[in-house]
Design a protein around this motif. Structure first.
Motif, PDB file in Angstrom:
ATOM      1  N   ASP A 180      -6.992  40.189 -31.332  1.00  0.00           N
ATOM      2  CA  ASP A 180      -7.206  40.741 -32.674  1.00  0.00           C
ATOM      3  C   ASP A 180      -8.533  40.235 -33.239  1.00  0.00           C
ATOM      4  OD1 ASP A 180      -6.312  41.934 -35.288  1.00  0.00           O
ATOM      5  OD2 ASP A 180      -6.452  39.822 -35.863  1.00  0.00           O
ATOM      6  N   PRO A 181      -9.428  41.129 -33.639  1.00  0.00           N
ATOM      7  CA  PRO A 181     -10.754  40.670 -34.070  1.00  0.00           C
ATOM      8  C   PRO A 181     -10.740  39.759 -35.290  1.00  0.00           C
ATOM      9  CG  PRO A 181     -10.469  43.039 -34.453  1.00  0.00           C
ATOM     10  CD  PRO A 181      -9.325  42.598 -33.591  1.00  0.00           C
ATOM     11  N   ALA A 182      -9.853  40.007 -36.237  1.00  0.00           N
ATOM     12  CA  ALA A 182      -9.811  39.180 -37.446  1.00  0.00           C
ATOM     13  C   ALA A 182      -9.458  37.733 -37.100  1.00  0.00           C
ATOM     14  CB  ALA A 182      -8.809  39.752 -38.439  1.00  0.00           C
ATOM     15  N   ARG A 183      -8.586  37.545 -36.134  1.00  0.00           N
ATOM     16  CA  ARG A 183      -8.210  36.194 -35.739  1.00  0.00           C
ATOM     17  C   ARG A 183      -9.248  35.567 -34.827  1.00  0.00           C
ATOM     18  NH1 ARG A 183      -5.620  34.556 -31.448  1.00  0.00           N
ATOM     19  NH2 ARG A 183      -5.070  36.690 -30.924  1.00  0.00           N
ATOM     20  N   LEU A 184      -9.794  36.370 -33.914  1.00  0.00           N
ATOM     21  CA  LEU A 184     -10.752  35.826 -32.965  1.00  0.00           C
ATOM     22  C   LEU A 184     -12.023  35.324 -33.641  1.00  0.00           C
ATOM     23  CD1 LEU A 184     -10.493  38.357 -29.999  1.00  0.00           C
ATOM     24  CD2 LEU A 184      -9.747  35.981 -30.023  1.00  0.00           C
ATOM     25  N   GLU A 185     -12.475  36.017 -34.674  1.00  0.00           N
ATOM     26  CA  GLU A 185     -13.730  35.586 -35.296  1.00  0.00           C
ATOM     27  C   GLU A 185     -13.590  34.265 -36.030  1.00  0.00           C
ATOM     28  OE1 GLU A 185     -13.499  38.424 -39.305  1.00  0.00           O
ATOM     29  OE2 GLU A 185     -15.079  38.699 -37.823  1.00  0.00           O
ATOM     30  N   ARG A 186     -12.355  33.813 -36.218  1.00  0.00           N
ATOM     31  CA  ARG A 186     -12.133  32.466 -36.763  1.00  0.00           C
ATOM     32  C   ARG A 186     -12.147  31.414 -35.660  1.00  0.00           C
ATOM     33  NH1 ARG A 186      -8.033  35.387 -39.574  1.00  0.00           N
ATOM     34  NH2 ARG A 186      -6.390  34.397 -38.325  1.00  0.00           N
ATOM     35  N   LYS A 187     -12.359  31.863 -34.412  1.00  0.00           N
ATOM     36  CA  LYS A 187     -12.427  30.988 -33.226  1.00  0.00           C
ATOM     37  C   LYS A 187     -11.223  30.045 -33.144  1.00  0.00           C
ATOM     38  CE  LYS A 187     -17.418  31.271 -32.666  1.00  0.00           C
ATOM     39  NZ  LYS A 187     -18.701  30.560 -32.568  1.00  0.00           N
ATOM     40  N   PRO A 188     -10.058  30.623 -32.908  1.00  0.00           N
ATOM     41  CA  PRO A 188      -8.830  29.811 -32.862  1.00  0.00           C
ATOM     42  C   PRO A 188      -8.623  29.141 -31.505  1.00  0.00           C
ATOM     43  CG  PRO A 188      -8.279  32.086 -32.445  1.00  0.00           C
ATOM     44  CD  PRO A 188      -9.783  32.051 -32.664  1.00  0.00           C
ATOM     45  N   PHE A 189      -9.689  28.584 -30.953  1.00  0.00           N
ATOM     46  CA  PHE A 189      -9.631  27.996 -29.619  1.00  0.00           C
ATOM     47  C   PHE A 189      -9.552  26.469 -29.706  1.00  0.00           C
ATOM     48  CE2 PHE A 189     -12.492  31.773 -29.342  1.00  0.00           C
ATOM     49  CZ  PHE A 189     -11.599  32.616 -28.685  1.00  0.00           C
ATOM     50  N   VAL A 190      -8.905  25.889 -28.718  1.00  0.00           N
ATOM     51  CA  VAL A 190      -8.774  24.434 -28.634  1.00  0.00           C
ATOM     52  C   VAL A 190      -9.328  23.982 -27.282  1.00  0.00           C
ATOM     53  CG1 VAL A 190      -7.175  22.484 -28.727  1.00  0.00           C
ATOM     54  CG2 VAL A 190      -6.708  24.546 -30.064  1.00  0.00           C
ATOM     55  N   PRO A 191     -10.166  22.937 -27.244  1.00  0.00           N
ATOM     56  CA  PRO A 191     -10.716  22.484 -25.963  1.00  0.00           C
ATOM     57  C   PRO A 191      -9.673  21.800 -25.087  1.00  0.00           C
ATOM     58  CG  PRO A 191     -11.422  21.036 -27.740  1.00  0.00           C
ATOM     59  CD  PRO A 191     -10.708  22.185 -28.386  1.00  0.00           C
ATOM     60  N   LEU A 192      -9.719  22.096 -23.793  1.00  0.00           N
ATOM     61  CA  LEU A 192      -8.802  21.492 -22.841  1.00  0.00           C
ATOM     62  C   LEU A 192      -9.556  21.152 -21.560  1.00  0.00           C
ATOM     63  CD1 LEU A 192      -5.981  20.713 -21.773  1.00  0.00           C
ATOM     64  CD2 LEU A 192      -5.689  23.110 -21.086  1.00  0.00           C
TER      65      LEU A 192
END
Length: 253
Positions: A206-218
């Motif tokens: 979903d673009p609205a969520r992705l542009e908030r960069k909901p990623f966590v480093p692993l």
């Protein structure tokens, strides 16, 4: 063209192994990664055609070209080899990423600096992974609580599934090093997307969520069963790799 050797027994290559071994062998015979990938392309699957890199016109944006022509310009290197394997394994998710990229390019053109959405799309496409795991593991990962994540809750990884999606990440893992880190999209934040499920993963982009960069480093070599050295708890006592969560300053900044 002979590609560098790939250790197909590595666990992160499991989703790509069947196609990967055959495509690598075909590339060594035909001398072309594009031709080898095209030979592995299912006739009735939503996978674009693979073409030689020179099919990309000078000055044409790569993602826009894929969207307009439904062809993927492909170089004879390991990076594009893995890109093709991800297309073969997860065509719906790759198509969704491409559609969003092309839409942003159509609206804003190609600038020296990408906008937040194109940044996030590129990050996931190149360096992303998806984790489907018990909530206790999610919470420890988000908190960068590496001891809980990998030592105290180690047995819980038997209930987890981790998909390495990014093709640049797969290229890096061809020569494994401890600092190699994925940007992980957690399945519970991905609208129910489950690792290895192409259609649900595509729906979750979903673009609205992705542009908030909901990623966590692993750091990937910390995953139990993915590297022999991590069987010792001391493997994780490396703050240059297993970094703590950054402290917030005054007023939370």
């Amino acid at each position: 063209m002979i590609l560098p050797a790939v250790d197909w027994a590595q666990p992160w290559l499991a989703p790509y192994r069947a196609h990967g071994q055959a495509v690598a062998q075909a590339a060594s015979v035909h001398g072309s990664v594009a031709e080898a990938l095209q030979g592995a392309r299912p006739a009735h699957a939503p996978v674009p055609d693979f073409v030689q890199q020179h099919a990309l016109p000078a000055g044409q944006a790569y993602e826009a070209h894929i969207f307009q022509t439904r062809t993927v310009p492909t170089r004879d290197n390991l990076h594009d080899f893995f890109n093709g394997l991800v297309w073969l394994a997860f065509p719906l998710a790759k198509r969704r990423l491409n559609e969003l990229q092309a839409g942003e390019i159509a609206r804003h053109g190609v600038a020296a600096v990408r906008g937040p959405l194109r940044d996030a799309l590129t990050l996931f496409d190149e360096n992303g992974a998806v984790l489907d795991a018990p909530p206790a593991l999610w919470q420890a990962l988000v908190a960068r609580d590496w001891h809980t994540l990998f030592v105290e809750r180690r047995e819980w990884w038997a209930q987890a599934r981790l998909l390495v999606f990014g093709h640049a990440l797969l290229e890096k893992l061809a020569a494994p090093r401890k600092p190699i880190t994925a940007h992980v999209l957690l399945a519970h934040e991905a609208a129910g997307a489950v690792a290895f499920d192409d259609a649900r993963m595509a729906q979750a982009l979903d673009p609205a969520r992705l542009e908030r960069k909901p990623f966590v480093p692993l750091p990937l070599l910390g995953v139990p069963g993915w590297w022999p050295g991590n069987e010792a708890a001391s493997f994780y006592d490396d703050p240059q790799v297993f970094r703590p969560l950054p402290e917030r300053g005054i007023h939370g900044r």
